[in-house]
Design an enzyme around this catalytic site. Structure first.
Site, mmCIF file in Angstrom:
data_model
loop_
_atom_site.group_PDB
_atom_site.id
_atom_site.type_symbol
_atom_site.label_atom_id
_atom_site.label_comp_id
_atom_site.label_asym_id
_atom_site.label_seq_id
_atom_site.Cartn_x
_atom_site.Cartn_y
_atom_site.Cartn_z
ATOM 1 N N LYS A 1 -9.220 5.452 -19.478
ATOM 2 C CA LYS A 1 -9.870 6.755 -20.357
ATOM 3 C C LYS A 1 -7.528 6.468 -21.751
ATOM 4 O O LYS A 1 -7.114 5.225 -21.357
ATOM 5 C CB LYS A 1 -10.210 7.634 -20.243
ATOM 6 C CG LYS A 1 -10.405 8.039 -18.904
ATOM 7 C CD LYS A 1 -12.247 7.776 -19.607
ATOM 8 C CE LYS A 1 -12.755 7.762 -18.096
ATOM 9 N NZ LYS A 1 -13.426 8.792 -17.295
ATOM 10 N N ARG B 1 0.981 -1.453 -0.315
ATOM 11 C CA ARG B 1 -0.126 0.437 -0.126
ATOM 12 C C ARG B 1 0.967 1.644 -0.176
ATOM 13 O O ARG B 1 0.400 2.344 -0.171
ATOM 14 C CB ARG B 1 -0.736 0.384 1.392
ATOM 15 C CG ARG B 1 -1.890 1.236 1.462
ATOM 16 C CD ARG B 1 -3.101 1.229 2.037
ATOM 17 N NE ARG B 1 -2.675 0.282 3.574
ATOM 18 C CZ ARG B 1 -2.130 0.713 4.305
ATOM 19 N NH1 ARG B 1 -1.389 1.863 4.216
ATOM 20 N NH2 ARG B 1 -2.194 -0.244 5.789
ATOM 21 N N TYR C 1 -17.290 15.653 -15.705
ATOM 22 C CA TYR C 1 -17.445 13.972 -15.307
ATOM 23 C C TYR C 1 -18.431 14.269 -14.430
ATOM 24 O O TYR C 1 -18.205 15.083 -12.907
ATOM 25 C CB TYR C 1 -16.584 13.724 -15.227
ATOM 26 C CG TYR C 1 -16.395 12.215 -14.945
ATOM 27 C CD1 TYR C 1 -17.116 11.536 -15.685
ATOM 28 C CD2 TYR C 1 -16.177 11.575 -13.775
ATOM 29 C CE1 TYR C 1 -16.892 10.402 -15.577
ATOM 30 C CE2 TYR C 1 -16.455 10.560 -13.505
ATOM 31 C CZ TYR C 1 -16.792 9.902 -13.921
ATOM 32 O OH TYR C 1 -16.786 8.364 -13.739
ATOM 33 N N ASP D 1 -8.437 18.826 -14.529
ATOM 34 C CA ASP D 1 -8.971 17.004 -14.689
ATOM 35 C C ASP D 1 -8.400 17.397 -16.303
ATOM 36 O O ASP D 1 -8.993 17.557 -16.962
ATOM 37 C CB ASP D 1 -10.278 16.870 -14.526
ATOM 38 C CG ASP D 1 -10.427 15.535 -15.213
ATOM 39 O OD1 ASP D 1 -9.669 14.928 -16.100
ATOM 40 O OD2 ASP D 1 -11.298 14.984 -14.420
HETATM 41 C C1 LIG Z 1 -14.253 9.080 -16.201
HETATM 42 C C2 LIG Z 1 -13.327 10.523 -15.939
HETATM 43 C C3 LIG Z 1 -13.031 10.515 -14.367
HETATM 44 C C4 LIG Z 1 -12.928 9.778 -12.625
HETATM 45 O O1 LIG Z 1 -12.220 8.998 -13.761
HETATM 46 P P1 LIG Z 1 -12.817 6.690 -13.060
HETATM 47 O O2 LIG Z 1 -11.247 6.210 -13.292
HETATM 48 O O3 LIG Z 1 -13.767 6.725 -13.505
HETATM 49 O O4 LIG Z 1 -12.572 6.537 -11.293
HETATM 50 C C5 LIG Z 1 -12.727 11.553 -13.851
HETATM 51 N N1 LIG Z 1 -12.486 12.688 -14.725
HETATM 52 C C6 LIG Z 1 -13.242 12.383 -15.988
HETATM 53 C C7 LIG Z 1 -13.009 13.641 -17.183
HETATM 54 C C8 LIG Z 1 -13.244 11.468 -16.926
HETATM 55 O O5 LIG Z 1 -13.547 10.721 -17.703
#
Ligand SMILES: *Cc1c(COP(=O)(O)O)cnc(C)c1O
Length: 388
Positions: free
Chosen positions: A208, A58, A111, A183
């Site tokens: 992603k 961890r 998101y 983000d």
């Molecule tokens: C998918 C997404 C998230 C969240 O991520 P997870 O891996 O699904 O927890 C946050 N920000 C954006 C822009 C996203 O597309």
């Protein structure tokens, strides 16, 4: 944007760093790919005699370290941290930056899960927020209070592809003594470098584009601020939502092809945008590469190209938008984005159902595409038949 990055072997171009940072050949075997250290604990040479600093997975795991070094190099930060999901990374960041009584400025397009985390979970701990149009730095400045600790931005935003000027917002944040969080999931570090533009922390859903193959869920934080990095690493270990060794390995592998994938995602998206813009059944196309997009100039300044995410509105309202999603054959109907395969979805009923009734509600006639790297002609033909 700067194209040179430090990867521990000097300064190289992005593609070189993506392939080599954190990927040092194994000293014992020469294996060119980091091993998957599927292990929870480590033998100590006498009490406290740690080999390479590892004591418990961890707190630290060599496969995760490889990914974290790679992430830091790609975003041009001092420290990268890998998490079990994008939301786990966000949760760690929010609970590190904020305490009860603090205030946060968040975007009016984001998101859905980010909004849910802030409005339904973090808000219960006495943190409040103001929703602002982050494409307007003045609106963001006006939303600041004497309790504000951070400005949160997503650019391009999900699902409306709004653009926020990172350098301008960094100026607003710096003047107010608050942190700017970006983000960077939609752009990836290949297309956009928020830390170089003045952001304090970059957030990723590595699920992603970074992973890129729809086979892993993961998240990341990167910062160039040593003090903040130490606090985040402390919370990462204290809260425990770390990326596992195999998941870390998958993301590290995905990143090696990030640059070539992003080039193709952008090129395919541009072809599709061109077709949709002329299609009689499409009422509006949302893509920062379009000259008429309100954020086009800012996007052109802070992004290498405009990426693979495209949203559009269809004549016939929600019913027709849903029908288009049902009719595609190459585009797979599904949530998520950023994989090699093209995806289509209806944000109002799918990814953004959790923002219904809020200031972040999305239009019901909206369709979102994650344009993959398949043959462009096949993608164009598929959308044309689905639009009818
Ligand atoms: C998918 C997404 C998230 C969240 O991520 P997870 O891996 O699904 O927890 C946050 N920000 C954006 C822009 C996203 O597309």
């Amino acid at each position: 944007m700067s194209d040179r990055h430090s990867d521990g072997h000097g300064t190289h171009g992005f593609e070189t760093v993506a392939i080599h940072a954190g990927n040092t050949p194994d000293p014992m075997t020469g294996a060119v790919v980091p091993a998957i250290y599927q292990v929870s604990t480590y033998k100590q040479d006498g009490v406290g005699g740690l080999r390479g600093g590892y004591e418990y997975s961890r707190s630290g795991n060599p496969t995760r370290t490889a990914l974290e070094e790679n992430l830091a190099a790609l975003e041009g930060g001092r420290r990268g941290l890998a998490f079990a999901s994008g939301l786990a990374a966000e949760d760690c960041l929010l609970r590190t930056l904020l305490a009860p009584g603090d205030h946060l400025v968040i975007p009016d397009d984001a998101y859905g899960g980010t909004f849910r985390l802030i409005s339904k979970v973090v808000a219960r701990w006495g943190v409040d927020y103001t929703v602002a149009d982050t494409s307007d730095p003045v609106a963001v400045r006006d939303a600041l209070t004497d309790r504000t600790k951070a400005i949160w931005v997503e650019t391009p935003s999900n699902p409306l592809l709004g653009i926020s000027d990172i350098a301008a917002l960094a100026g607003v944040a710096r003047a107010a003594g608050v942190r700017l969080v970006v983000d960077n999931t939609f752009a990836s570090p290949y297309l956009q470098q928020p830390l170089a533009l003045g952001a304090d922390v970059v957030v990723h859903s590595t699920t992603k584009y970074m992973g890129g193959h729809s086979d892993v869920v993961g998240g990341a934080l990167v910062t160039d601020d040593q003090e903040l990095a130490d606090e985040l690493a402390y919370h990462q270990n204290a809260m425990g939502a770390v990326a596992g060794p195999f998941d870390s390995w998958l993301v590290l592998r995905g990143i090696k092809t990030l640059a070539v994938r992003m080039d193709r995602h952008s090129a395919n998206a541009e072809r599709i945008v061109e077709m949709l813009s002329r299609h009689p059944k499409v009422t509006k196309v949302l893509y920062p590469g379009l000259a008429e997009h309100p954020g086009h100039e800012v996007a052109a300044k802070q992004m290498r190209s405009f990426g693979g995410m495209v949203s559009f509105q269809v004549a016939g309202g929600e019913q027709e938008a849903v029908a288009v999603c049902d009719r595609t054959k190459v585009f797979t109907l599904g949530e998520s984005l950023g994989g090699v395969e093209s995806l289509i979805e209806h944000p109002g009923r799918m990814t953004h159902a959790s923002v219904a009734g809020s200031q972040l509600e999305v239009p019901s006639d909206l369709v979102r595409l994650s344009v993959g790297i398949e043959n462009a002609e096949d993608l164009l033909a598929d959308l044309q038949q689905a639009l009818g």
